[in-house]
Write an enzyme that holds these catalytic residues in place. Structure first.
Site, PDB file in Angstrom:
ATOM      1  N   CYS A 128     -15.592   2.102   8.580  1.00  0.00           N
ATOM      2  CA  CYS A 128     -14.638   1.587   9.573  1.00  0.00           C
ATOM      3  C   CYS A 128     -15.274   0.451  10.392  1.00  0.00           C
ATOM      4  O   CYS A 128     -16.357   0.608  10.945  1.00  0.00           O
ATOM      5  CB  CYS A 128     -14.163   2.713  10.492  1.00  0.00           C
ATOM      6  SG  CYS A 128     -12.934   2.127  11.676  1.00  0.00           S
TER       7      CYS A 128
ATOM      8  N   ASN B  84     -13.557  -0.173  -4.601  1.00  0.00           N
ATOM      9  CA  ASN B  84     -12.439  -0.383  -3.679  1.00  0.00           C
ATOM     10  C   ASN B  84     -12.470  -1.807  -3.149  1.00  0.00           C
ATOM     11  O   ASN B  84     -13.534  -2.363  -2.881  1.00  0.00           O
ATOM     12  CB  ASN B  84     -12.556   0.648  -2.535  1.00  0.00           C
ATOM     13  CG  ASN B  84     -11.594   0.389  -1.395  1.00  0.00           C
ATOM     14  OD1 ASN B  84     -12.015   0.145  -0.263  1.00  0.00           O
ATOM     15  ND2 ASN B  84     -10.306   0.428  -1.673  1.00  0.00           N
ATOM     16  N   GLY B  85     -11.286  -2.354  -2.988  1.00  0.00           N
ATOM     17  CA  GLY B  85     -11.153  -3.681  -2.389  1.00  0.00           C
ATOM     18  C   GLY B  85     -10.385  -4.636  -3.260  1.00  0.00           C
ATOM     19  O   GLY B  85     -10.820  -4.984  -4.352  1.00  0.00           O
ATOM     20  N   ASP B  86      -9.199  -5.031  -2.750  1.00  0.00           N
ATOM     21  CA  ASP B  86      -8.390  -6.074  -3.373  1.00  0.00           C
ATOM     22  C   ASP B  86      -7.781  -5.700  -4.725  1.00  0.00           C
ATOM     23  O   ASP B  86      -7.624  -6.572  -5.591  1.00  0.00           O
ATOM     24  CB  ASP B  86      -9.202  -7.369  -3.525  1.00  0.00           C
ATOM     25  CG  ASP B  86      -9.644  -7.932  -2.181  1.00  0.00           C
ATOM     26  OD1 ASP B  86      -9.179  -7.414  -1.147  1.00  0.00           O
ATOM     27  OD2 ASP B  86     -10.465  -8.865  -2.167  1.00  0.00           O
TER      28      ASP B  86
HETATM   29  C1  LIG Z   1      -4.388  -0.290   8.144  1.00  0.00           C
HETATM   30  C2  LIG Z   1      -5.662   0.159   7.489  1.00  0.00           C
HETATM   31  C3  LIG Z   1      -6.227   1.362   7.871  1.00  0.00           C
HETATM   32  C4  LIG Z   1      -7.423   1.797   7.285  1.00  0.00           C
HETATM   33  N1  LIG Z   1      -7.934   3.009   7.632  1.00  0.00           N
HETATM   34  C5  LIG Z   1      -9.011   3.496   6.991  1.00  0.00           C
HETATM   35  C6  LIG Z   1      -9.498   4.810   7.247  1.00  0.00           C
HETATM   36  O1  LIG Z   1      -8.937   5.573   8.049  1.00  0.00           O
HETATM   37  N2  LIG Z   1     -10.599   5.220   6.565  1.00  0.00           N
HETATM   38  C7  LIG Z   1     -11.233   4.423   5.645  1.00  0.00           C
HETATM   39  O2  LIG Z   1     -12.215   4.830   5.048  1.00  0.00           O
HETATM   40  N3  LIG Z   1     -10.778   3.174   5.379  1.00  0.00           N
HETATM   41  C8  LIG Z   1      -9.694   2.719   6.009  1.00  0.00           C
HETATM   42  N4  LIG Z   1      -9.205   1.494   5.683  1.00  0.00           N
HETATM   43  C9  LIG Z   1      -9.842   0.732   4.601  1.00  0.00           C
HETATM   44  C10 LIG Z   1      -9.167   1.002   3.260  1.00  0.00           C
HETATM   45  O3  LIG Z   1      -9.247   2.344   2.884  1.00  0.00           O
HETATM   46  C11 LIG Z   1      -9.798   0.142   2.162  1.00  0.00           C
HETATM   47  O4  LIG Z   1     -11.159   0.449   2.091  1.00  0.00           O
HETATM   48  C12 LIG Z   1      -9.644  -1.344   2.425  1.00  0.00           C
HETATM   49  O5  LIG Z   1      -8.339  -1.652   2.866  1.00  0.00           O
HETATM   50  C13 LIG Z   1      -9.953  -2.167   1.161  1.00  0.00           C
HETATM   51  O6  LIG Z   1      -9.191  -1.725   0.099  1.00  0.00           O
HETATM   52  P1  LIG Z   1      -7.813  -2.446  -0.346  1.00  0.00           P
HETATM   53  O7  LIG Z   1      -8.129  -3.880  -0.608  1.00  0.00           O
HETATM   54  O8  LIG Z   1      -7.378  -1.677  -1.571  1.00  0.00           O
HETATM   55  O9  LIG Z   1      -6.882  -2.298   0.802  1.00  0.00           O
HETATM   56  C14 LIG Z   1      -8.054   1.016   6.288  1.00  0.00           C
HETATM   57  C15 LIG Z   1      -7.479  -0.195   5.922  1.00  0.00           C
HETATM   58  C16 LIG Z   1      -6.302  -0.621   6.496  1.00  0.00           C
HETATM   59  C17 LIG Z   1      -5.711  -1.933   6.061  1.00  0.00           C
END
Ligand SMILES: Cc1cc2nc3c(=O)[nH]c(=O)nc-3n(C[C@H](O)[C@H](O)[C@H](O)COP(=O)(O)O)c2cc1C
Length: 327
Positions: free
Chosen positions: A101, A203-205
């Site tokens: 976070c 994870n990511g994008d």
């Molecule tokens: C609105 C929002 C809330 C998130 N809350 C958490 C969370 O509670 N715990 C966590 O590990 N990651 C949290 N993340 C990160 C996501 O789990 C993820 O790692 C990040 O968005 C990158 O992945 P993506 O590109 O698939 O979104 C959050 C991301 C967003 C956008």
């Protein structure tokens, strides 16, 4: 197949925890459309050990919402240990620890992504959590680094996690300093995957099934965790499964999007109550119709609506414009 503790998963596709997004309504919709494993939003260990009133709704689950992992965030090994025991006693199938976070309120006291810079404290947390857990697997989710984009910090933390008996690691290929900007560096996922024996999730994008396939192929990771790519697109999980087994992902029609969005709103109100549910629903409605020709006007109207009934009518009346295409 991925083994996480005593659980064996046929799927490689997991949901990534997202605060204020991956609530019961989101998870039930995702599961209906093919998600096999879900996580709660992050839960503060400090708040949980004090049975903070605001935290309890985050822990709520219903029988259909299984298997379900809970994610804890915190900086105190003592509170994290106690909270871990509570998570297990509450019947969650997996416990995930947040080392990613980026929010100042979380990193300030040393939790979330700040643990990438304090591996000694992270190790103490992992150790105390493991000492308080009897059976369920413990996993960790981390960023690539705090400010260092090389992936060295993630690699170090991931090695500690494996050494302390954690069952899997998820790596988001961005640093804390990047927030959600720029691009996730998938090379860091590869770096961690190459060094570990326990499963590594990338994870990511990932916004399309093709992205997921590319991540699996280029990093060698065992599975993928989908965050933002599933907001308003819960079809992505089944789409990835389809592509990985050689089929074409199904593209939902506009009517199907409407049906699912309405059901998402209904569940939101059911579980969060009319006032909060309607408030959340404004954002949720916008996720589903992102990219539609008429979405700006629709959003304006939905942002003024304050009851579920008003929103339902607006949604039912909404049409995607001349083409009917949403993307
Ligand atoms: C609105 C929002 C809330 C998130 N809350 C958490 C969370 O509670 N715990 C966590 O590990 N990651 C949290 N993340 C990160 C996501 O789990 C993820 O790692 C990040 O968005 C990158 O992945 P993506 O590109 O698939 O979104 C959050 C991301 C967003 C956008």
């Amino acid at each position: 197949m991925i083994k996480i503790g005593k659980h064996t998963f046929k799927t490689k596709v997991f949901q990534s925890p997202m605060a204020d997004c991956t609530d019961i309504a989101f998870r039930l919709i995702a599961r209906e459309l093919g998600l096999a494993f879900a996580f709660t939003e992050m839960i503060s260990a400090e708040a949980l050990v004090r049975w903070n009133k605001g935290t309890l709704p985050l822990l709520r689950k219903v029988p259909k919402d299984k298997p379900l992992g809970a994610q804890l965030v915190g900086h105190s090994p003592v509170s994290m240990g106690k909270a871990a025991a509570m998570i297990e006693a509450l019947g969650f199938e997996v416990l995930d620890l947040n080392c990613g976070c980026p929010v100042r309120k979380v990193t300030g006291p040393g939790a979330g992504s700040a643990l990438l810079q304090n591996p000694e404290l992270a190790q103490e947390i992992f150790r105390n959590v493991m000492a308080h857990i009897k059976k369920i697997p413990v996993t960790v989710k981390m960023r690539a680094g705090f400010t260092d984009p090389s992936g060295k910090e993630a690699l170090h933390l991931a090695r500690i996690a494996e050494k302390e008996g954690l069952s899997a690691v998820t790596v988001h290929g961005r640093t804390r300093a990047q927030g959600y900007t720029g691009k996730a560096d998938w090379k860091v996922i590869r770096l961690v995957k190459k060094a570990l024996k326990i499963p590594v999730f990338g994870n990511g994008d990932i916004f399309t099934p093709e992205d997921a396939q590319r991540m699996l192929e280029t990093t060698g990771c065992d599975g993928v965790a989908i965050g933002r790519g599933a907001l308003g697109n819960p079809w992505i999980y089944a789409g990835i499964e389809a592509l990985l087994s050689g089929h074409s992902p199904k593209i939902p029609s506009f009517e199907e999007k409407k049906r699912v969005a309405l059901e998402h709103l209904r569940l939101e109100v059911k579980y969060a109550g009319e006032k909060m549910g309607a408030l959340h629903s404004r954002r949720i409605a916008a996720w589903y119709f992102k990219g539609c020709p008429n979405v700006a006007q629709f959003r304006e109207k939905i942002n003024r609506a304050s009851t579920f009934k008003e929103m339902t009518v607006l949604m039912e009346d909404f049409n995607a414009g001349e083409t009917g295409q949403t993307k």
